[in-house]
Design a protein around this motif. Sequence first.
Motif, PDB file in Angstrom:
ATOM      1  N   LYS A 409       0.812  -1.213   0.000  1.00 48.34           N
ATOM      2  CA  LYS A 409       0.000   0.000   0.000  1.00 48.34           C
ATOM      3  C   LYS A 409       0.852   1.273   0.000  1.00 48.34           C
ATOM      4  N   VAL A 410       1.925   1.223  -0.805  1.00 45.20           N
ATOM      5  CA  VAL A 410       2.769   2.412  -0.924  1.00 45.20           C
ATOM      6  C   VAL A 410       2.112   3.408  -1.877  1.00 45.20           C
ATOM      7  N   SER A 411       2.723   4.559  -2.008  1.00 45.82           N
ATOM      8  CA  SER A 411       2.153   5.626  -2.838  1.00 45.82           C
ATOM      9  C   SER A 411       1.981   5.173  -4.292  1.00 45.82           C
ATOM     10  N   GLY A 412       0.925   5.670  -4.913  1.00 49.02           N
ATOM     11  CA  GLY A 412       0.646   5.333  -6.309  1.00 49.02           C
ATOM     12  C   GLY A 412       1.741   5.759  -7.259  1.00 49.02           C
ATOM     13  N   GLU A 413       2.576   6.709  -6.850  1.00 46.68           N
ATOM     14  CA  GLU A 413       3.677   7.158  -7.705  1.00 46.68           C
ATOM     15  C   GLU A 413       4.636   6.007  -8.008  1.00 46.68           C
ATOM     16  N   PHE A 414       4.940   5.209  -6.979  1.00 42.28           N
ATOM     17  CA  PHE A 414       5.871   4.084  -7.165  1.00 42.28           C
ATOM     18  C   PHE A 414       5.240   2.992  -8.028  1.00 42.28           C
ATOM     19  N   ILE A 415       3.962   2.736  -7.782  1.00 45.93           N
ATOM     20  CA  ILE A 415       3.252   1.727  -8.580  1.00 45.93           C
ATOM     21  C   ILE A 415       3.207   2.148 -10.039  1.00 45.93           C
ATOM     22  N   SER A 416       2.930   3.433 -10.258  1.00 47.63           N
ATOM     23  CA  SER A 416       2.829   3.969 -11.617  1.00 47.63           C
ATOM     24  C   SER A 416       4.143   3.810 -12.377  1.00 47.63           C
ATOM     25  N   VAL A 417       5.268   4.088 -11.716  1.00 49.52           N
ATOM     26  CA  VAL A 417       6.575   3.981 -12.366  1.00 49.52           C
ATOM     27  C   VAL A 417       6.839   2.549 -12.820  1.00 49.52           C
ATOM     28  N   ASP A 418       6.544   1.571 -11.953  1.00 48.03           N
ATOM     29  CA  ASP A 418       6.792   0.170 -12.302  1.00 48.03           C
ATOM     30  C   ASP A 418       5.887  -0.306 -13.429  1.00 48.03           C
ATOM     31  N   LEU A 419       4.626   0.089 -13.387  1.00 41.51           N
ATOM     32  CA  LEU A 419       3.697  -0.300 -14.455  1.00 41.51           C
ATOM     33  C   LEU A 419       4.106   0.320 -15.788  1.00 41.51           C
ATOM     34  N   ARG A 420       4.555   1.577 -15.716  1.00 40.12           N
ATOM     35  CA  ARG A 420       4.981   2.242 -16.950  1.00 40.12           C
ATOM     36  C   ARG A 420       6.254   1.596 -17.499  1.00 40.12           C
ATOM     37  N   ASN A 421       7.167   1.201 -16.619  1.00 39.82           N
ATOM     38  CA  ASN A 421       8.382   0.502 -17.073  1.00 39.82           C
ATOM     39  C   ASN A 421       8.043  -0.822 -17.743  1.00 39.82           C
ATOM     40  N   ALA A 422       7.057  -1.514 -17.194  1.00 37.07           N
ATOM     41  CA  ALA A 422       6.612  -2.774 -17.811  1.00 37.07           C
ATOM     42  C   ALA A 422       6.045  -2.512 -19.202  1.00 37.07           C
TER      43      ALA A 422
END
Length: 445
Positions: A409-422
């Motif tokens: 449940k970390v900030s959406g910013e970190f999730i967004s970066v990983d999804l975009r890298n994928a």
Amino acid sequence: MREDTIIALATPPGVGAISVIRLSGINSFLVTDLLFKGKQKITDSKSHTIHYGDIFDHFGNHLDDVLVSVFRAPNSYTGEDSVEISSHGNPLIAQKIIAEFINTGKVRLAEPGEFTKRAFLNNRIDLSQAEAVADIIHARSDASLRGARNQLDGLLSKKVSKLRESLINATSFIELELDFAEEDIEFVNVEELLKKTDEIIIEIDSLLESYNVGRVIRDGINVALVGKPNVGKSSILNYLLKESRSIVSEIPGTTRDIIREEISIEGILFRLYDTAGLRQSNNPIEEEGIKRSREVLRSADLILFVEDVQQGQSRDLFDEVLNFTAGDKIIRVLNKIDIADDKSIEADVRISAKTGSGMKDLAKTLVQKAVGANYYTEKTAIISNIRHYNCLKNARESLLNARESILKKVSGEFISVDLRNAAISLGEIIGEVTTDDILNNIFMK
């Protein structure tokens, strides 16, 4: 659309019935009319029409009578105005025609793979389809041709594009939610995002698992025939090839060098290496052959370990072979069962290279070992390219990072970066995100 016009021979160099010379670019029709004389100007001709006439050099000398095919943009291979000239298949004629076009100053010689590169740059095909063109050209078995055809038809591209689009959509909602963080508006359901991430990981895992089969389908498989002298390795090779390629003799040590032949079984390309019988020898020539046999053992994908009912089990030799390769790569073959079939001798396949008994079972076992139980015979998206495999691995790693962030449940910013890298890694497969160095390397092939 590129401003320059290119020309090159589209058929293999050498003597043949015809040679096909291709032009592509904005000056294709204009420059063809400078050298070609027919009933109608190429500039005025409709797309997908063929015209008979003559090609002349700048001195007015007749070079050849030809057929000129017209393809107007965007309905051509490259997506540009394009002309294909069919001349007689004398290399000298083709060279002279190409030289005359270049001498006009309006055309240059195409770089390696440049027609296909332009097809990619003009969105006629994506990058994975462009790579499939080279695979089709170099395919040496039915399976490799079918796999390349599926890729050119866009099976892999469609699957990758769908996964990438799903990631981009998820990323967009996360970033939109970040923009409205102060208003406490929720655009993303965490459980649904986790489910979607897991689904994409499963899809990627399926593609990654297909690589072993895809590599075999594309490149074929190396098989070493190994055993003591005179167990019938050469007889097996000859039977599979349906010809007497290797010398067969009752005298041990007849095979002194590696004999390499290719055979297609159920559409899979097998490269068979008939090796010298492994034993101690004082003959320097035979000893060199045995040394080369051991080198083949190290690089073989599969090993046919051949024994016969007369010499019995070769336990010491089998243990020696295990020093060079993994046990699951070995197929134990018992030969000469036409003489007797000793059930106490352990074997995966029991054959007679003399009568052909059991040889169909041997061929079936080779295919099963090569591609496993999941042999892709229908229109299926599979991975056969190491570049695609690495891109998928990178995408999977990014998704696992995103999954961990979601669970924590970390900030959406970190999730967004990983999804975009994928998504970027998946985009590299189809050419949505690719460096010039990668592009140049691909199209030069």
